[in-house]
Design a protein around this motif. Structure first.
Motif, PDB file in Angstrom:
ATOM      1  N   TYR A  27       0.859  -1.183   0.000  1.00  0.00           N
ATOM      2  CA  TYR A  27       0.000   0.000   0.000  1.00  0.00           C
ATOM      3  C   TYR A  27       0.890   1.226   0.000  1.00  0.00           C
ATOM      4  CZ  TYR A  27      -3.788   3.197   0.939  1.00  0.00           C
ATOM      5  OH  TYR A  27      -4.696   4.217   0.830  1.00  0.00           O
ATOM      6  N   ALA A  28       0.738   2.053  -1.028  1.00  0.00           N
ATOM      7  CA  ALA A  28       1.618   3.210  -1.206  1.00  0.00           C
ATOM      8  C   ALA A  28       0.841   4.514  -1.082  1.00  0.00           C
ATOM      9  CB  ALA A  28       2.310   3.149  -2.568  1.00  0.00           C
ATOM     10  N   TYR A  29       1.566   5.583  -0.749  1.00  0.00           N
ATOM     11  CA  TYR A  29       0.948   6.893  -0.568  1.00  0.00           C
ATOM     12  C   TYR A  29       2.038   7.952  -0.703  1.00  0.00           C
ATOM     13  CZ  TYR A  29       2.684   5.411   4.012  1.00  0.00           C
ATOM     14  OH  TYR A  29       3.464   4.907   5.023  1.00  0.00           O
ATOM     15  N   ALA A  30       1.617   9.171  -1.038  1.00  0.00           N
ATOM     16  CA  ALA A  30       2.568  10.273  -1.222  1.00  0.00           C
ATOM     17  C   ALA A  30       2.010  11.534  -0.578  1.00  0.00           C
ATOM     18  CB  ALA A  30       2.837  10.516  -2.707  1.00  0.00           C
ATOM     19  N   GLY A  31       2.901  12.368  -0.050  1.00  0.00           N
ATOM     20  CA  GLY A  31       2.502  13.607   0.572  1.00  0.00           C
ATOM     21  C   GLY A  31       2.805  14.818  -0.295  1.00  0.00           C
ATOM     22  N   HIS A  32       1.946  15.826  -0.192  1.00  0.00           N
ATOM     23  CA  HIS A  32       2.197  17.129  -0.814  1.00  0.00           C
ATOM     24  C   HIS A  32       2.588  18.075   0.305  1.00  0.00           C
ATOM     25  CE1 HIS A  32       1.451  21.006  -2.797  1.00  0.00           C
ATOM     26  NE2 HIS A  32       1.545  20.347  -3.947  1.00  0.00           N
ATOM     27  N   VAL A  33       3.825  18.592   0.258  1.00  0.00           N
ATOM     28  CA  VAL A  33       4.420  19.321   1.373  1.00  0.00           C
ATOM     29  C   VAL A  33       4.608  20.788   1.014  1.00  0.00           C
ATOM     30  CG1 VAL A  33       6.473  19.496   2.857  1.00  0.00           C
ATOM     31  CG2 VAL A  33       5.573  17.251   2.218  1.00  0.00           C
ATOM     32  N   GLN A  34       4.371  21.637   1.999  1.00  0.00           N
ATOM     33  CA  GLN A  34       4.597  23.076   1.861  1.00  0.00           C
ATOM     34  C   GLN A  34       5.958  23.358   1.216  1.00  0.00           C
ATOM     35  OE1 GLN A  34       4.696  24.861   5.733  1.00  0.00           O
ATOM     36  NE2 GLN A  34       5.438  26.848   5.019  1.00  0.00           N
ATOM     37  N   LEU A  76       1.831  19.496   5.954  1.00  0.00           N
ATOM     38  CA  LEU A  76       1.411  18.518   4.955  1.00  0.00           C
ATOM     39  C   LEU A  76       0.066  18.998   4.417  1.00  0.00           C
ATOM     40  CD1 LEU A  76       2.230  15.781   3.686  1.00  0.00           C
ATOM     41  CD2 LEU A  76       0.841  14.676   5.433  1.00  0.00           C
ATOM     42  N   GLU A  77      -0.005  19.245   3.123  1.00  0.00           N
ATOM     43  CA  GLU A  77      -1.189  19.874   2.530  1.00  0.00           C
ATOM     44  C   GLU A  77      -2.148  18.866   1.896  1.00  0.00           C
ATOM     45  OE1 GLU A  77       1.036  24.108   1.491  1.00  0.00           O
ATOM     46  OE2 GLU A  77       0.647  22.679  -0.126  1.00  0.00           O
ATOM     47  N   ALA A  78      -1.629  17.738   1.442  1.00  0.00           N
ATOM     48  CA  ALA A  78      -2.484  16.744   0.781  1.00  0.00           C
ATOM     49  C   ALA A  78      -1.809  15.383   0.835  1.00  0.00           C
ATOM     50  CB  ALA A  78      -2.759  17.140  -0.663  1.00  0.00           C
ATOM     51  N   LEU A  79      -2.618  14.337   0.652  1.00  0.00           N
ATOM     52  CA  LEU A  79      -2.144  12.962   0.538  1.00  0.00           C
ATOM     53  C   LEU A  79      -2.766  12.332  -0.699  1.00  0.00           C
ATOM     54  CD1 LEU A  79      -2.359  11.303   4.073  1.00  0.00           C
ATOM     55  CD2 LEU A  79      -0.295  11.553   2.691  1.00  0.00           C
ATOM     56  N   ASN A  80      -1.958  11.613  -1.459  1.00  0.00           N
ATOM     57  CA  ASN A  80      -2.457  10.799  -2.550  1.00  0.00           C
ATOM     58  C   ASN A  80      -2.339   9.340  -2.137  1.00  0.00           C
ATOM     59  OD1 ASN A  80      -1.385   9.388  -5.506  1.00  0.00           O
ATOM     60  ND2 ASN A  80      -3.404  10.313  -5.373  1.00  0.00           N
ATOM     61  N   LEU A  81      -3.442   8.602  -2.192  1.00  0.00           N
ATOM     62  CA  LEU A  81      -3.502   7.223  -1.718  1.00  0.00           C
ATOM     63  C   LEU A  81      -3.607   6.285  -2.916  1.00  0.00           C
ATOM     64  CD1 LEU A  81      -6.109   7.919   1.085  1.00  0.00           C
ATOM     65  CD2 LEU A  81      -3.624   7.829   1.329  1.00  0.00           C
ATOM     66  N   SER A  82      -2.884   5.189  -2.870  1.00  0.00           N
ATOM     67  CA  SER A  82      -2.818   4.308  -4.033  1.00  0.00           C
ATOM     68  C   SER A  82      -4.027   3.391  -4.123  1.00  0.00           C
ATOM     69  CB  SER A  82      -1.546   3.457  -3.979  1.00  0.00           C
ATOM     70  OG  SER A  82      -1.629   2.543  -2.904  1.00  0.00           O
ATOM     71  N   GLY A  83      -4.347   3.012  -5.336  1.00  0.00           N
ATOM     72  CA  GLY A  83      -5.324   1.960  -5.549  1.00  0.00           C
ATOM     73  C   GLY A  83      -6.746   2.336  -5.174  1.00  0.00           C
ATOM     74  N   SER A  84      -7.545   1.308  -4.907  1.00  0.00           N
ATOM     75  CA  SER A  84      -8.950   1.494  -4.563  1.00  0.00           C
ATOM     76  C   SER A  84      -9.234   0.735  -3.280  1.00  0.00           C
ATOM     77  CB  SER A  84      -9.837   0.988  -5.698  1.00  0.00           C
ATOM     78  OG  SER A  84      -9.562  -0.374  -5.956  1.00  0.00           O
TER      79      SER A  84
END
Length: 308
Positions: free
Chosen positions: A182-189, A212-220
């Motif tokens: 399970y992967a995820y990425a952060g959007h940072v200031q 931390l402004e946003a998170l992108n979460l992998s898959g469904s």
């Protein structure tokens, strides 16, 4: 705050692992509450990662305490050299005879949780702390008095493994593994999107005071939402690879919720929050972070576990 963080970053060097002989050593109960907390948090992380617990070794701790005092003396004298913060033998000389692995790790921070969390966030220190061959651990600590360090605590941990002690360690059930990564990425200031990380690694930043402004979460297979500065709770997202939070608005995420929609699969996650540090792990659907305190999330760790 920024000076304290820079001191922390400079004050930790890479752990060293060496291979030697084999023997046994003696366990005890820590009398120092700070040391006891370091041991407790260490063993909690070891259990979560499938490693057996280490025991507190009083003989090793005498050497760990002596080196913590030496580092504090160097701080007070203004002679601390980060290239020589570790003993030249990585602590071998203070160990009971016969270890077949050993390591020395050092931290300077505000409390036991922050010390161990910093070690866990550093690949070399994490490897030492979670080494499955480790059986014994000594810990020494001295609160600093030099004003630039803000009464932080110098902590020295010496970790060793003994073949005969290993025979007495309890068997640890394998930590539940996700059926897929399970992967995820952060959007940072100021930085934008980071690279994807997976399975409990840190997304975001620690020790840099950046939101931390946003998170992108992998898959469904998940529902996710964020509590955002000035906007409150945003709608649940259930799309393929959902993004929660905001991008391009310079707004902090303050809390998150993740829910699995897949049978027998659950989330565990935690957040690193401004002025608080790492908050406790929460389970599927629970709130991680704060609401109504205007505190930014700075980092996130997410795991997916089977509940079979």
């Amino acid at each position: 705050m920024h000076k304290t963080i820079s001191l922390l970053s400079a004050a930790i060097l890479a752990a060293t692992l060496l291979i030697v002989g084999s023997s046994s050593s003696t366990a005890a109960t820590p009398k120092d509450p700070f040391v006891a907390k370091v041991m407790e948090i260490t063993n909690a992380y070891r259990a979560e990662n499938g490693a057996p617990p280490v025991v507190f070794n009083e003989a090793i701790s005498l050497g760990s305490q002596a080196w913590a005092k030496e580092i504090n003396n160097r701080i007070n004298a203004g002679t601390l050299n980060m290239t020589t913060i570790h003993r030249s033998d990585s602590g071998l000389s203070i160990l009971p005879k016969g270890p077949d692995m050993y390591s020395e790790i050092i931290g300077i921070n505000n409390n036991a949780q922050q010390i161990v969390d910093w070690w866990m966030a550093s690949p070399a220190h994490r490897a030492a702390l979670l080494n499955p061959r480790a059986t014994d651990m000594g810990v020494g600590q001295v609160k600093t008095t030099k004003y630039e360090y803000g009464s932080m605590t110098v902590v020295v941990a010496n970790i060793a493994g003994y073949a005969t002690s290993r025979l007495l360690q309890p068997t640890v059930p394998e930590w539940p593994k996700p059926p897929v990564d399970y992967a995820y990425a952060g959007h940072v200031q100021n930085e934008g999107w980071q690279s994807m990380v997976a399975n409990g690694l840190v997304a975001g930043t620690v020790g840099r005071s950046m939101r931390l402004e946003a998170l992108n979460l992998s898959g469904s297979g998940q529902l996710a939402r964020a509590h955002v500065q000035d906007e409150g709770w945003m709608p649940w997202q259930n799309t393929e690879s959902p993004t929660i939070g905001t991008v391009g608005k310079s707004k902090r995420m303050e809390a998150i919720q993740l829910k699995s929609t897949m049978p027998n699969i659950k989330f565990r996650y935690r957040v690193h929050v401004q002025n608080i540090g790492w908050m406790p792990w929460v389970n599927d659907g629970e709130v991680a972070g704060t609401v109504g305190q205007s505190l930014r999330i700075e980092a996130v760790e997410i795991r997916v576990v089977n509940t079979y």
